[in-house]
Design an enzyme around this catalytic site. Structure first.
Site, mmCIF file in Angstrom:
data_model
loop_
_atom_site.group_PDB
_atom_site.id
_atom_site.type_symbol
_atom_site.label_atom_id
_atom_site.label_comp_id
_atom_site.label_asym_id
_atom_site.label_seq_id
_atom_site.Cartn_x
_atom_site.Cartn_y
_atom_site.Cartn_z
ATOM 1 N N VAL A 146 0.844 -1.191 0.000
ATOM 2 C CA VAL A 146 0.000 0.000 0.000
ATOM 3 C C VAL A 146 0.880 1.242 0.000
ATOM 4 O O VAL A 146 1.780 1.359 0.837
ATOM 5 C CB VAL A 146 -0.878 0.037 1.268
ATOM 6 C CG1 VAL A 146 -1.896 1.151 1.163
ATOM 7 C CG2 VAL A 146 -1.548 -1.297 1.512
ATOM 8 N N SER A 147 0.654 2.139 -0.929
ATOM 9 C CA SER A 147 1.356 3.408 -0.956
ATOM 10 C C SER A 147 2.870 3.208 -0.915
ATOM 11 O O SER A 147 3.426 2.549 -1.794
ATOM 12 C CB SER A 147 0.866 4.261 0.221
ATOM 13 O OG SER A 147 1.295 5.581 0.063
#
Lengths: 285, 559
Positions: free
Chosen positions: A101-102
């Site tokens: 994520v990210s």
């Protein structure tokens, strides 16, 4: 009912890592989660709970975050990927599926590229290819460059609509509950994480990532504008892109609708054929 | 000049042809390494090599003096043009080539390489020598004549075809004019309906053509690798039509063409889908059991399903037929020459990553196993003679390829490697370990004498794995021709034998040769196991499973 997490703190070459495993059944490969920058592992619990309770899930605090120690010198992404591989050795996992994520998405790209045999399928959520990206608006990035949102929970509530977009723009309670779970180990860890990505890019080798890849993007993501995810989807050959009507943290705010997409992507056959080798084992060619 | 240009184009084309080999890893790499090994061999055994160079020199002397007797194999159609024999220059050119090929082969065969390496080297050398055949060059007399007859148009047409193939056909010479046929219009036109559809398959019921039918229906399971309509190609070449004309209630499975979304479909997925189809066939026909036919990889699926039924003590299949199916992979075929552990692993990874194995890639490999029949033939026809690719229904079907889901491909590779069907409980499908010896139903087994994909002795060995009473029949043709074998062909032959000795050679020696097609023989076998005759149903399907759409259905059109 999903089972409770089993927490273990392990030490690898002087680096202390806090890990949590939600046990599952062994008919599907476990899922390893690479979390976003500065985010401790508790932040993904709501997401994990939305996933199939039979799937084993591994989360950990990156060096300098949550319960993991802050190293004296910073890691770069290849070093972090290696650390993750060593952590899997230690916890006794051979092959896993990976979601990043990210910031963790960048690490996931690095891990999939460096350890293709250990990463069966890859999921990238709200992430980018590093240096070669279309940046978000300057004031958003400026807010991201500081760990203040992790150090001072009330600050999150103020800036969340701006930096996370999507549901955070509409629901102030969301930011408050998010803030309640934040546990930081300090500024240095955050800066070290920023440093890991400084000048890093995956753009020139993304096409070599051969794993089946699911790419999830929010259409109102102020940090990573959608076009970045489109670019990654274009570069990774075996990828599919899903656009979700939400902001940067859709994994948390829209866990219930995102989890099925992920489970469908990770699903394997219910009764895969089992093929046993002959007793003599060695086959000559 | 044209000759030179042709060679260059050939090189370019072969570049795109020798792509990754999906079944057995990356052959380009393996072939290059074998070629290197062949080259090293010239240095490693200098005396041996010099001896053969010397022999080639002597043969060449005879050729140049016009005294050589060397001639092409009478079965070799490439040198049929009388110019090759009558024109002294052409005769020398052809004989040089034949002498070179012969010497190269005897050199590698008598070298001190291990057997497996010799087999690989022979394969690589034959790839090279067939490619270098004088008939493949613009000097081919037929091509030259055609050039003058057409005032050069043949050359222009040929080059156009070549450009089209490089652009549209991955650099392979087109084997067939793909515009001449349409599935449902002039192929696969036997009347019937789709009566059931799930994610994996469509179940087609054919309209009975007789007033009375046998109680027990027959369900045909085609290979996952090809479209089902090989069983219903044209009205003459249609096993489905033949069965319905002969009092059989006929059902055929049409597999869906998977995309990467179906990456995880494995053997169990297919077997679950078949179980559902079987229940529906039984419900529609009101029979308590049925007969099945599984062809090629459909035979592997059928056998696994029967093993699964045996483990569950289900008696829904009273008899079955295996058509050109290899269950025992102990006998290595030409496909297996380059299949070592590493290339199998690479193949598995490659298809898993892309989600499917492209049927096109597989067709290429089979083509390169028979380059003269499947490649150079068309090279000469399409490019050198400038003819349109032929209009031929079987080749159209063969070029209408389907994909194989990655998981199933991986399982087939693993089965190929560890040969689990030969051992009790070494394979587990749908959650039950299977033992083929527990499959006690009568079965009929057909193999083709000239089959290079599933060699008949491997099919024979496979038949010995099952527990039931076997009727083994050897047809005189190849893989596909064995299926498409309508009665009435004066060239058709088949062999039968009431005994099943362990050695396939002995079986053939003591077999009885029968004329015409095995279809009739098989029909009689089916009738004997078909139960009573009853009035044919007036409508297809039943109340719960009414006809959904006319055969050949939807899945067959999915490209």
């Amino acid at each position: 009912m999903s089972q409770p997490f089993v927490f273990r703190t392990i030490e690898l070459d002087g680096q202390v890592l806090r890990t949590a495993v939600r046990p599952g059944k062994d008919h599907m490969p476990p899922l390893l989660i690479f979390n976003g920058i500065g985010a401790n592992l508790e932040l993904v619990f709501p997401f994990v709970q939305a996933l199939d309770p039979e799937m084993e899930v591994i989360v950990f605090d990156a060096p300098g975050v949550g319960g993991s120690s802050t190293p004296s010198t910073p890691f770069r992404f290849p070093g972090l990927a290696k650390l993750a591989a060593r952590m899997l050795d230690y916890l006794d996992y051979a092959q896993v599926n990976v979601i990043g994520v990210s910031w963790g998405g960048a690490l996931a790209q690095q891990f999939a590229y460096d350890y293709p045999e250990r990463c069966k399928k890859l999921i990238l959520a709200a992430t980018a290819a590093g240096l070669v990206m279309v940046p978000g608006r300057p004031h958003v990035l400026w807010k991201m460059a500081s760990p203040r949102r992790y150090l001072q929970p009330s600050h999150v509530v103020k800036i969340a609509p701006d930096i996370y977009g999507g549901a955070f723009r509409r629901d102030p309670n969301l930011a408050r509950s998010h803030a309640a779970k934040v546990r930081s180990s300090g500024k240095v860890g955050y800066y070290w994480q920023l440093f890991a990505g400084l000048g890093w890019t995956s753009f020139h080798w993304l096409h070599k990532i051969r794993q089946p890849t699911l790419i999830l993007a929010g259409d109102d993501d102020p940090i990573i504008p959608l076009v970045n995810m489109r670019m990654i989807a274009w570069r990774i050959p075996n990828s599919e892109l899903h656009v979700i009507d939400d902001g940067h943290l859709f994994l948390v705010t829209r866990a219930d609708s995102v989890a099925p997409i992920i489970m469908r992507f990770l699903a394997e056959e219910k009764h895969p054929a089992v093929i046993r080798p002959p007793a003599s084992a060695v086959i000559k060619h | 000049m044209a000759h030179k240009k042709d060679e260059e184009l050939g090189l370019q084309a072969s570049d795109s042809i020798l792509g990754p080999n999906p079944i057995i890893g990356a052959p380009t790499r393996d072939i290059i390494s074998t070629a290197r090994q062949v080259l090293r061999q010239t240095v490693k055994q200098p005396v041996h090599s010099l001896k053969h160079v010397g022999r080639f020199g002597l043969a060449m002397k005879d050729v140049l003096l016009g005294r050589s007797e060397i001639a092409p194999d009478p079965a070799d159609k490439r040198f049929l043009d009388p110019t090759w024999d009558q024109n002294p220059l052409y005769r020398r050119y052809m004989q040089t080539y034949l002498a070179w090929r012969k010497e190269l082969n005897s050199w590698i065969t008598s070298s001190n390489l291990p057997t497996q390496d010799v087999a690989r080297a022979q394969f690589v050398i034959s790839l090279m020598t067939e490619a270098m055949s004088p008939t493949n060059t613009a000097l081919n007399p037929a091509a030259l004549k055609r050039f003058f007859e057409t005032g050069g148009k043949s050359l222009f047409d040929g080059m156009t075809h070549l450009a089209q193939d490089i652009a549209n056909n991955g650099g392979m010479p087109s084997q067939v004019n793909m515009n001449a046929f349409e599935v449902g219009k002039n192929l696969a036109i036997t009347k019937g309906s789709v009566v059931f559809r799930n994610e994996v398959l469509e179940l087609i019921q054919y309209k009975p053509l007789t007033e009375e039918v046998y109680e027990k229906p027959v369900l045909v399971v085609p290979p996952q690798i090809n479209k089902f309509y090989v069983f219903d190609l044209s009205p003459e070449k249609s096993l489905a039509r033949y069965l319905t004309l002969n009092h059989m209630q006929t059902f055929v499975v049409s597999w869906r063409n998977p995309t990467k979304a179906q990456r995880e479909w494995g053997l169990s997925t297919y077997i679950e889908a078949l179980k559902e189809a079987i229940d529906i066939v039984l419900k529609i026909t009101g029979s308590k059991d049925l007969s099945m036919l599984g062809a090629c990889s459909g035979g592997i699926t059928t056998a696994s399903l029967l093993g699964h039924y045996a483990a569950l003590k289900e008696k829904k299949v009273s008899s079955f037929t295996l058509l050109v199916s290899v269950l025992d992979t102990g006998i290595k075929t030409q496909v297996a020459l380059f299949a070592d552990e590493k290339s199998i692993e690479a193949a598995r990874r490659m298809s898993y990553q892309s989600g499917v194995l492209e049927g096109k890639d597989m067709a290429k490999i089979f083509a390169w196993m028979r380059p003269n029949d499947l490649i150079w033939n068309y090279w000469v026809n399409n490019y050198l003679l400038g003819n349109e690719p032929p209009v031929f229904d079987i080749l159209f079907w063969n070029n209408d390829t389907t994909r194989l889901p990655a998981a199933l491909h991986g399982e087939f590779l693993e089965m190929f490697k560890t040969n689990p069907l030969t051992r009790a409980k070494a394979l587990e499908v749908c959650g039950t370990p299977i033992d083929l010896k527990q499959v006690k139903a009568d079965f009929f087994c057909i193999a083709g004498l000239n089959d290079h994909i599933t060699p008949w002795d491997a099919c024979y060995k496979s038949a010995k794995l099952l527990g039931g009473k076997c009727e083994f029949v050897l047809s005189s043709s190849g893989h596909i021709q064995s299926i498409l074998n309508p009665p009435g062909n004066p060239k058709s032959r088949f062999f039968t034998n009431t005994e099943m000795p362990d050695d396939p050679k002995k079986w053939l020696e003591t077999a009885t040769k029968q004329s015409d097609s095995w279809w009739q023989y098989w029909r009689d076998w089916l009738h004997a196991r078909g139960g009573k005759l009853k009035a044919a149903p007036a409508v297809l399907g039943d109340d719960d499973f009414p006809p959904m759409e006319a055969a050949p259905g939807t899945y067959v059109h999915e490209r």
